[in-house]
Design an enzyme around this catalytic site. Structure first.
Site, PDB file in Angstrom:
ATOM      1  N   SER A 142       0.882  -1.178   0.000  1.00 44.00           N
ATOM      2  CA  SER A 142       0.000   0.000   0.000  1.00 44.00           C
ATOM      3  C   SER A 142       0.907   1.212   0.000  1.00 44.00           C
ATOM      4  CB  SER A 142      -0.860   0.000   1.265  1.00 44.00           C
ATOM      5  OG  SER A 142      -1.486   1.249   1.451  1.00 44.00           O
ATOM      6  N   TYR A 155      -1.794   0.193  10.477  1.00 48.16           N
ATOM      7  CA  TYR A 155      -1.803  -0.246   9.072  1.00 48.16           C
ATOM      8  C   TYR A 155      -0.490   0.135   8.394  1.00 48.16           C
ATOM      9  CZ  TYR A 155      -3.715  -0.887   4.311  1.00 48.16           C
ATOM     10  OH  TYR A 155      -3.950  -1.295   3.015  1.00 48.16           O
TER      11      TYR A 155
END
Ligand SMILES: NC(=O)c1ccc[n+]([C@@H]2O[C@H](COP(=O)([O-])OP(=O)(O)OC[C@H]3O[C@@H](n4cnc5c(N)ncnc54)[C@H](OP(=O)(O)O)[C@@H]3O)[C@@H](O)[C@H]2O)c1
Length: 257
Positions: A142, A155
């Site tokens: 990501s 995250y």
């Protein structure tokens, strides 16, 4: 110049193929000629996607698998003496709390899924990827793995782990016939990502994309993955960062509100 990998009859395993980017990637790799093995925890969902792919005249099978279950992953891997492609896509975010108040259980689960899950599949299938003589490991990280943002702590930490796993593996297996590709998407509007992040709260999930004219969709990322996988064997796209035009960075998004 090395020839492009022969896609016909080669197997591509895709994790997290029950929704979003994983399902789209399975569809696109199958259309590119791979025999796709779809995995995720929800058996009904992967079976439905596999049936749809087969109905379109391509080849797909479904195998229910929790990537964090090491024993189950090891058993899964025994079915494959050789595979061409592994797409480590299973993962996601839980919560958007600041570091000061984030839930350690969420942080642990994100690390388990995004990092240990990727490690489990990659370790157990590396012999099969090597045996193919022309393997490719894709890790869907990501942009969170490339820059911090407020409320992203757990995250960001997990996706940095996935990024470093890709970088380290590429160094360690150089000389072997396996490519390691990292795909780092920015904002992608998938059906479940934001809803999962906010524990099913659709209102909070909708705010992630509020006013953004055109976030990426699952097919945009699947297309990027398929493009990297189908480059000639000697071409290793180390890292592909894919964002929507409206997102200049993790913290700079143009919203028409
Ligand atoms: N959407 C975005 O904005 C975005 C941006 C950058 C990166 N990403 C990354 O892209 C990947 C796919 O995201 P998405 O947007 O397509 O989200 P999604 O629709 O929520 O898909 C997540 C997938 O992961 C699977 N999964 C979750 N935990 C699992 C486990 N323990 N074992 C096996 N499968 C598991 C889910 O299937 P089951 O629940 O059926 O197991 C689902 O198929 C994730 O790694 C995510 O972090 C997404």
């Amino acid at each position: 110049m090395t020839a492009a990998p022969a896609a016909t009859n080669r197997i591509a395993v895709v994790t997290g193929a029950s929704s979003g980017i994983g399902a789209a990637t399975a569809r696109q790799l199958a259309a590119a000629g791979y025999r796709v093995v779809l995995t995720a925890r929800r058996k009904d969902r992967i079976e439905a996607v596999a049936a749809e792919i087969n109905a379109a005249g391509h080849q797909a099978t479904a195998y229910a698998l929790d990537v964090t279950d090491r024993a189950a992953v090891e058993e899964f891997a025994t079915a494959f003496p050789t595979i061409g492609v592994l797409v480590n896509n299973a993962g996601g975010a839980l919560g958007a709390d600041p570091v000061a108040t984030g839930d350690p259980a969420d942080w642990r689960q994100m690390y388990e899924t995004n990092v240990i899950g990727t490690l489990n599949l990659t370790q157990t299938l590396l012999p099969a990827l090597t045996a193919s003589g022309d393997g490719t490991v894709v890790i869907v990280s990501s942009t969170a793995g490339h820059g911090a943002y407020e409320g992203g702590g757990g995250y960001v930490a997990a996706k940095n782990g996935a990024r470093v796993l890709a970088e380290t593996l590429r160094l360690e297996i150089v000389g072997q016939p396996v490519r390691v590709i990292e795909i780092a998407p920015g904002m992608v509007r998938t059906e479940e990502f934001a809803t999962t992040r906010f524990g099913g709260d659709e209102e909070k999930a909708a705010k992630v994309y509020a006013g953004v004219a055109d976030p990426l969709v699952a097919d945009d990322v699947a297309e990027a993955i398929t493009w990297t996988v189908t480059r000639p064997s000697h071409v290793n796209i180390d890292l592909l960062v894919v964002r929507p035009r409206a997102q200049a960075s993790n913290t700079k998004v143009h919203r028409e509100l």
